[in-house]
Design a protein around this motif. Sequence first.
Motif, PDB file in Angstrom:
ATOM      1  N   GLU A  13       0.888  -1.265  -0.003  1.00 52.08           N
ATOM      2  CA  GLU A  13       0.191   0.144  -0.121  1.00 52.08           C
ATOM      3  C   GLU A  13       0.731   1.139  -0.089  1.00 52.08           C
ATOM      4  OE1 GLU A  13      -2.338  -0.149   3.774  1.00 52.08           O
ATOM      5  OE2 GLU A  13      -0.510  -0.792   4.978  1.00 52.08           O
ATOM      6  N   PHE A  14       0.237   2.352  -0.338  1.00 52.07           N
ATOM      7  CA  PHE A  14       1.188   3.526  -0.536  1.00 52.07           C
ATOM      8  C   PHE A  14       0.411   4.674  -0.415  1.00 52.07           C
ATOM      9  CE2 PHE A  14      -0.031   5.495  -4.578  1.00 52.07           C
ATOM     10  CZ  PHE A  14      -0.942   4.515  -4.710  1.00 52.07           C
ATOM     11  N   SER A  15       1.141   5.795  -0.285  1.00 53.66           N
ATOM     12  CA  SER A  15       0.557   7.175  -0.564  1.00 53.66           C
ATOM     13  C   SER A  15       1.297   8.000  -1.274  1.00 53.66           C
ATOM     14  CB  SER A  15       0.122   7.854   0.657  1.00 53.66           C
ATOM     15  OG  SER A  15       1.390   8.261   1.298  1.00 53.66           O
TER      16      SER A  15
ATOM     17  N   VAL B  88      -2.639  11.177  -3.898  1.00 57.17           N
ATOM     18  CA  VAL B  88      -3.492   9.827  -3.827  1.00 57.17           C
ATOM     19  C   VAL B  88      -2.851   8.602  -2.882  1.00 57.17           C
ATOM     20  CG1 VAL B  88      -4.072  10.209  -6.034  1.00 57.17           C
ATOM     21  CG2 VAL B  88      -1.748   9.057  -5.647  1.00 57.17           C
ATOM     22  N   TYR B  89      -3.639   7.904  -2.712  1.00 58.98           N
ATOM     23  CA  TYR B  89      -3.282   6.603  -1.805  1.00 58.98           C
ATOM     24  C   TYR B  89      -4.014   5.305  -2.443  1.00 58.98           C
ATOM     25  CZ  TYR B  89      -7.389   6.443   1.005  1.00 58.98           C
ATOM     26  OH  TYR B  89      -8.623   6.270   1.526  1.00 58.98           O
TER      27      TYR B  89
ATOM     28  N   SER C 244      -7.539   6.415  -4.602  1.00 62.13           N
ATOM     29  CA  SER C 244      -8.536   7.638  -3.932  1.00 62.13           C
ATOM     30  C   SER C 244      -7.512   8.787  -3.579  1.00 62.13           C
ATOM     31  CB  SER C 244      -9.115   6.880  -2.718  1.00 62.13           C
ATOM     32  OG  SER C 244      -9.868   8.088  -2.303  1.00 62.13           O
ATOM     33  N   LEU C 245      -8.078   9.805  -3.772  1.00 62.95           N
ATOM     34  CA  LEU C 245      -7.338  11.208  -3.424  1.00 62.95           C
ATOM     35  C   LEU C 245      -7.483  11.092  -2.124  1.00 62.95           C
ATOM     36  CD1 LEU C 245      -9.571  13.764  -5.755  1.00 62.95           C
ATOM     37  CD2 LEU C 245      -7.143  12.844  -6.056  1.00 62.95           C
ATOM     38  N   ILE C 246      -6.459  11.683  -1.310  1.00 63.36           N
ATOM     39  CA  ILE C 246      -6.127  11.618   0.214  1.00 63.36           C
ATOM     40  C   ILE C 246      -6.889  12.799   0.743  1.00 63.36           C
ATOM     41  CG2 ILE C 246      -4.630  11.912   1.926  1.00 63.36           C
ATOM     42  CD1 ILE C 246      -2.465  10.951   0.087  1.00 63.36           C
TER      43      ILE C 246
ATOM     44  N   ILE D  26      -3.934   3.197   5.472  1.00 59.97           N
ATOM     45  CA  ILE D  26      -5.396   2.745   5.558  1.00 59.97           C
ATOM     46  C   ILE D  26      -5.822   1.554   4.556  1.00 59.97           C
ATOM     47  CG2 ILE D  26      -7.495   3.702   4.575  1.00 59.97           C
ATOM     48  CD1 ILE D  26      -6.928   6.376   5.661  1.00 59.97           C
ATOM     49  N   PRO D  27      -5.216   1.341   3.546  1.00 62.02           N
ATOM     50  CA  PRO D  27      -5.735   0.304   2.644  1.00 62.02           C
ATOM     51  C   PRO D  27      -5.770  -1.132   3.135  1.00 62.02           C
ATOM     52  CG  PRO D  27      -4.528   1.996   1.326  1.00 62.02           C
ATOM     53  CD  PRO D  27      -4.212   2.286   2.690  1.00 62.02           C
ATOM     54  N   PHE D  28      -4.572  -1.450   3.574  1.00 65.55           N
ATOM     55  CA  PHE D  28      -4.484  -2.937   3.939  1.00 65.55           C
ATOM     56  C   PHE D  28      -5.370  -3.536   4.837  1.00 65.55           C
ATOM     57  CE2 PHE D  28      -2.323  -6.542   5.971  1.00 65.55           C
ATOM     58  CZ  PHE D  28      -2.206  -7.339   4.924  1.00 65.55           C
TER      59      PHE D  28
END
Length: 325
Positions: A78-80, A99-100, A123-125, A137-139
């Motif tokens: 996951e990333f931002s 984005v993230y 998605s936009l942060i 957030i994602p995982f």
Amino acid sequence: MIKIGFLMKAVVYRKYGGPEVLEFTELPKPQPKENEILVKIIATTVTTADLRMRKADPFMVKFLMGFPNPKKQVLGTEFSGIVEAVGSGVTRFKVNDRVYGPVGFKPGTYLEYRCFSQDSPLSLIPENVSFEEAAAIPFGGMSSLYFLKKGNVGKGTRLLIYGASGCLGTAAIQLAVNMGADVTAVCSGKNEELVKSLGAKAVIDYTKDSLKFYPGVFDVVYDTIGKSPFDESIKALKKGGIYLRAVHMSPGVIFRGIRAGLTSGRKVIGGTASELPEYIDHLSELAAGGKYKAVIDKIYPLSEIREAHKYVDSGHKRGNVVIKI
Ligand SMILES: NC(=O)c1ccc[n+]([C@@H]2O[C@H](COP(=O)([O-])OP(=O)(O)OC[C@H]3O[C@@H](n4cnc5c(N)ncnc54)[C@H](OP(=O)(O)O)[C@@H]3O)[C@@H](O)[C@H]2O)c1
């Protein structure tokens, strides 16, 4: 030949093993294709999935990462980051967007730049969320959202979350509270304050207490870490209850699950979480409204990636461990 100006920093692994297999290197900086965005990665994380891929645990990880050594050599799930360039066909994002997102079955965020299709679940942060929080957030968020939906968690559901202080657990508490569930968290005493601050109404300390003292109490038991005792978890459910298991189920556990379904009127659900675009949008909406915040335990610079992996290997992190690229 690669020109020096077009190289980026990255961490790779060329064999399966402990944190020492992670190596620093340089890779060519990617260029976005027509439908892609180029993201300058600001933050990523060390998740339990990264550990599984690093160690090839379970063995079938090698079907994804390569035999006998990893062919896909960059970890990170996951990333931002910031959009640095866009392909000619991109309409969803523009340069400088924050984005993230998750990377699904295409790991690789321990590097400075990566291209993503504009159709990926990105998605936009939200403005009130930092890069470090967004990366975390994602995982946990998407996995727990998937399982809570599988368990039909909603208003008034009596939900037990096992492993409540981890990445999936801290996400699950917040999501379940937002869904209107009544949450009991299983964690150790040192994490009681944390899980209560996230919305858990009751706490069971796994070092002192046991699920055998809670027969027929819960509508749903959600085991985020694969450490809940099988029979006691089934017995802790009401008739018709659902036992969710986020962790890989061995053939023995699958067999016990089928038997429990046939003989006890309780259902066992496992499997792999889907990373649907609507999940990341939902998490962004909650985060923007202050109803969801990734719990961050520690933040390491990329140069300390081995130390970060070693810490997560301990199995005792609280929420998430973030890496600043
Ligand atoms: N099925 C899927 O699609 C899917 C998706 C994502 C993740 N997963 C799996 O989910 C698993 C969990 O991931 P995670 O990232 O949430 O784990 P994690 O963050 O590493 O979990 C660490 C937490 O677990 C707690 N813990 C350790 N032993 C415990 C026990 N016996 N009882 C209760 N809590 C205990 C620790 O608290 P203490 O320090 O107090 O012990 C710590 O806070 C991984 O195995 C991953 O592979 C599956």
